[in-house]
Design a protein around this motif. Structure first.
Motif, PDB file in Angstrom:
ATOM      1  N   MET A   1       0.855  -1.192   0.000  1.00  0.00           N
ATOM      2  CA  MET A   1       0.000   0.000   0.000  1.00  0.00           C
ATOM      3  C   MET A   1       0.891   1.243   0.000  1.00  0.00           C
ATOM      4  O   MET A   1       1.928   1.262   0.648  1.00  0.00           O
ATOM      5  N   GLN A   2       0.472   2.258  -0.774  1.00  0.00           N
ATOM      6  CA  GLN A   2       1.258   3.479  -0.878  1.00  0.00           C
ATOM      7  C   GLN A   2       0.396   4.702  -0.603  1.00  0.00           C
ATOM      8  O   GLN A   2      -0.824   4.663  -0.778  1.00  0.00           O
ATOM      9  N   VAL A   3       1.056   5.775  -0.180  1.00  0.00           N
ATOM     10  CA  VAL A   3       0.378   7.053   0.045  1.00  0.00           C
ATOM     11  C   VAL A   3       0.893   8.054  -0.989  1.00  0.00           C
ATOM     12  O   VAL A   3       2.102   8.226  -1.142  1.00  0.00           O
ATOM     13  N   PHE A   4      -0.029   8.681  -1.711  1.00  0.00           N
ATOM     14  CA  PHE A   4       0.298   9.759  -2.644  1.00  0.00           C
ATOM     15  C   PHE A   4      -0.239  11.056  -2.057  1.00  0.00           C
ATOM     16  O   PHE A   4      -1.374  11.101  -1.574  1.00  0.00           O
ATOM     17  N   LYS A   5       0.573  12.110  -2.139  1.00  0.00           N
ATOM     18  CA  LYS A   5       0.097  13.437  -1.718  1.00  0.00           C
ATOM     19  C   LYS A   5       0.249  14.407  -2.881  1.00  0.00           C
ATOM     20  O   LYS A   5       1.325  14.519  -3.467  1.00  0.00           O
ATOM     21  N   PHE A   6      -0.845  15.081  -3.222  1.00  0.00           N
ATOM     22  CA  PHE A   6      -0.839  16.067  -4.299  1.00  0.00           C
ATOM     23  C   PHE A   6      -1.028  17.462  -3.700  1.00  0.00           C
ATOM     24  O   PHE A   6      -2.018  17.720  -3.013  1.00  0.00           O
ATOM     25  N   GLY A   7      -0.080  18.351  -3.974  1.00  0.00           N
ATOM     26  CA  GLY A   7      -0.135  19.707  -3.441  1.00  0.00           C
ATOM     27  C   GLY A   7      -1.034  20.607  -4.266  1.00  0.00           C
ATOM     28  O   GLY A   7      -1.555  20.222  -5.320  1.00  0.00           O
ATOM     29  N   GLY A   8      -1.208  21.845  -3.791  1.00  0.00           N
ATOM     30  CA  GLY A   8      -2.119  22.786  -4.425  1.00  0.00           C
ATOM     31  C   GLY A   8      -1.795  23.070  -5.880  1.00  0.00           C
ATOM     32  O   GLY A   8      -2.702  23.212  -6.717  1.00  0.00           O
ATOM     33  N   ALA A   9      -0.495  23.151  -6.212  1.00  0.00           N
ATOM     34  CA  ALA A   9      -0.109  23.456  -7.598  1.00  0.00           C
ATOM     35  C   ALA A   9      -0.525  22.343  -8.546  1.00  0.00           C
ATOM     36  O   ALA A   9      -0.813  22.596  -9.721  1.00  0.00           O
ATOM     37  N   SER A  10      -0.570  21.108  -8.059  1.00  0.00           N
ATOM     38  CA  SER A  10      -0.896  19.974  -8.928  1.00  0.00           C
ATOM     39  C   SER A  10      -2.393  19.851  -9.208  1.00  0.00           C
ATOM     40  O   SER A  10      -2.792  19.143 -10.123  1.00  0.00           O
ATOM     41  N   VAL A  11      -3.229  20.557  -8.416  1.00  0.00           N
ATOM     42  CA  VAL A  11      -4.689  20.511  -8.630  1.00  0.00           C
ATOM     43  C   VAL A  11      -5.257  21.918  -8.777  1.00  0.00           C
ATOM     44  O   VAL A  11      -6.398  22.175  -8.425  1.00  0.00           O
ATOM     45  N   LYS A  12      -4.465  22.828  -9.332  1.00  0.00           N
ATOM     46  CA  LYS A  12      -4.877  24.240  -9.405  1.00  0.00           C
ATOM     47  C   LYS A  12      -5.918  24.496 -10.485  1.00  0.00           C
ATOM     48  O   LYS A  12      -6.544  25.557 -10.507  1.00  0.00           O
ATOM     49  N   ASP A  13      -6.089  23.539 -11.411  1.00  0.00           N
ATOM     50  CA  ASP A  13      -7.030  23.738 -12.506  1.00  0.00           C
ATOM     51  C   ASP A  13      -7.512  22.379 -13.013  1.00  0.00           C
ATOM     52  O   ASP A  13      -7.067  21.324 -12.525  1.00  0.00           O
ATOM     53  N   ALA A  14      -8.421  22.406 -13.999  1.00  0.00           N
ATOM     54  CA  ALA A  14      -8.979  21.153 -14.534  1.00  0.00           C
ATOM     55  C   ALA A  14      -7.902  20.252 -15.150  1.00  0.00           C
ATOM     56  O   ALA A  14      -7.884  19.039 -14.876  1.00  0.00           O
ATOM     57  N   PRO A  15      -6.960  20.775 -15.957  1.00  0.00           N
ATOM     58  CA  PRO A  15      -5.906  19.905 -16.484  1.00  0.00           C
ATOM     59  C   PRO A  15      -5.078  19.241 -15.374  1.00  0.00           C
ATOM     60  O   PRO A  15      -4.639  18.095 -15.526  1.00  0.00           O
ATOM     61  N   GLY A  16      -4.894  19.946 -14.270  1.00  0.00           N
ATOM     62  CA  GLY A  16      -4.152  19.356 -13.146  1.00  0.00           C
ATOM     63  C   GLY A  16      -4.868  18.155 -12.559  1.00  0.00           C
ATOM     64  O   GLY A  16      -4.243  17.138 -12.242  1.00  0.00           O
TER      65      GLY A  16
END
Length: 418
Positions: A1-16
């Motif tokens: 099992m793994q944990v992924f963390k996505f920061g704000g820059a990676s989800v700032k818009d629809a393409p992200g």
């Protein structure tokens, strides 16, 4: 099992968010717990909203409308009108609407956590809905019922036994059914109030879950190729480290390296879980791995610049020496106001400290100090830290600046400059 963390820059818009889903798609052979930050600069906007509300500014509703519009614009690019996620997001924003309807009564830090936390609540609702939309089975988890903290708002202290028990009781079974998406940065008190774990605390959230679930690894997805020797926004020709030891990473985060939250490393080190820092736009690149490794020779110094610093000098009113009793009283006030000291220096007649400027906390600190001490301070300063330094580099970094305080040890130089 793994944990992924996505920061704000990676989800700032629809393409992200589409890119996030593609990364998850490539890793569907693994059990994944996904921690997500607020989108883009939402936390900054919510901090501005909090301050406007506390000050009862006329801008409150304008700021809030801009925050909502930003998220709805992303929703309309990802989902058809009428999708259930629109109601989920609207219901989440209602928590802020209830708060700002009334005049502020509570302490600033409490209000901050109830408002600013909504950024992560909304972003994870959107990410979870999009993963399910594209065929990735995903379950949304309200982190506030799993990471239990005390009532230290804006920096909740984790109750590790209770947190471990809650996570281990429910989460493994959920992971058997698909991905789990959960907000970073947040915790919950025994009275069901929301706390935050400290600015940029989503990394720490990932570390807590990984430690409790005995994860194989944690991956932090960033807008940089890995851990760099300096902030690429401030310096050209930065160098990526392929590998770092836990100890070096702890030192870097302690001194203010923004790539990882300071509390992230220790739980992973204790559990011997490797931490990877990878670029979300180039997911196949190796990034940086942080693990229990032998000493690495540093040919490239680490440069850390902290902006918006205060340098405060404290002396006794009767010009007597600064004694251990005085220092005990001073540190008690720093602890009470939750201000972290970045550098300190003692002379016979004064005690000088440098720390991040935070208006509310600074006012409380100075009010407490003035009862027994005289104080002087400068603000809007920089703290430059260089690990594995070369004297000529320090000279270059301080050229044309006024040096107000300097400390040199075997491995590290710290300089406060104006």
């Amino acid at each position: 099992m793994q944990v992924f963390k996505f920061g704000g820059a990676s989800v700032k818009d629809a393409p992200g968010i589409i890119n996030l889903a593609q990364i998850v798609q490539k890793n569907q052979d693994k059990q994944l717990l996904i921690v997500v930050s607020a989108m883009g600069k939402t936390t900054n906007a919510l901090e501005k909203l909090t301050r406007a509300y506390v000050e009862q500014s006329d801008e409150v509703h304008t700021i809030f409308d801009e925050i909502k519009q930003y998220h709805y614009d992303i929703l309309h690019q990802l989902f058809e009108p009428g999708d259930a996620v629109f109601d989920e997001v609207a219901n989440t924003f209602v928590e802020i609407e209830w708060t700002i309807e009334d005049e502020p009564q509570d302490e600033f830090d409490f209000i901050y956590d109830q408002i600013v936390s909504i950024g992560e609540m909304v972003s994870t609702r959107i990410v979870n809905a999009y993963l399910n939309k594209v065929g990735i089975k995903s379950h949304w988890l309200d982190v506030r019922g799993y990471i239990h903290t005390d009532n230290t708002y804006r920096e909740g202290k984790v109750d590790w036994p209770k947190t471990t028990q809650s996570i281990q009781h429910d989460v493994p079974a959920l992971l058997q059914k698909g991905c789990v998406v959960t907000p970073g940065f947040l915790g919950g008190t025994s009275e069901n109030f929301t706390t935050t774990l400290g600015r940029e605390g989503s990394d720490y959230t990932a570390s807590i879950f990984a430690s409790c679930l005995k994860a194989e690894s944690v991956t932090i997805w960033k807008d940089v190729p890995g851990v760099l020797n300096a902030d690429p926004k401030l310096f050209k020709d930065t160098v990526k480290y392929d590998e770092l030891s836990y100890a070096e990473a702890i030192e870097m985060t302690y001194y203010g390296a923004s790539v990882i939250h300071p509390k992230t490393i220790k739980p992973l080190q204790n559990a011997k879980i490797p931490l990877l820092v990878k670029p979300f736009l180039h997911a196949d690149e190796p990034g940086t791995i942080i693990t229990e490794t032998n000493y690495i020779t540093f040919n490239t110094p680490v440069i850390i610049v902290k902006q918006n610093q205060v340098l405060l000098s404290i002396s006794t009113k009767d010009y007597s020496f600064i004694s251990e009793d005085h220092l005990s009283d001073i540190f008690g006030l720093f602890a009470k106001t939750h201000i972290k000291v970045n550098i300190m220096q003692t002379s016979a007649l004064s005690f000088t400290v440098c720390f991040d400027d935070d208006t509310e906390r600074f006012e409380k600190l100075t009010a407490g100090l003035k009862q027994n001490f005289s104080i002087k301070y400068n603000n809007k300063l920089q703290l430059i830290t260089v690990r594995h330094y070369k004297p000529e580099l320090v000279k270059e970094l301080t050229a044309g600046k006024t040096v107000l305080l300097e400390q040199i040890s075997r491995n590290t130089v710290q300089v406060v400059v104006k």
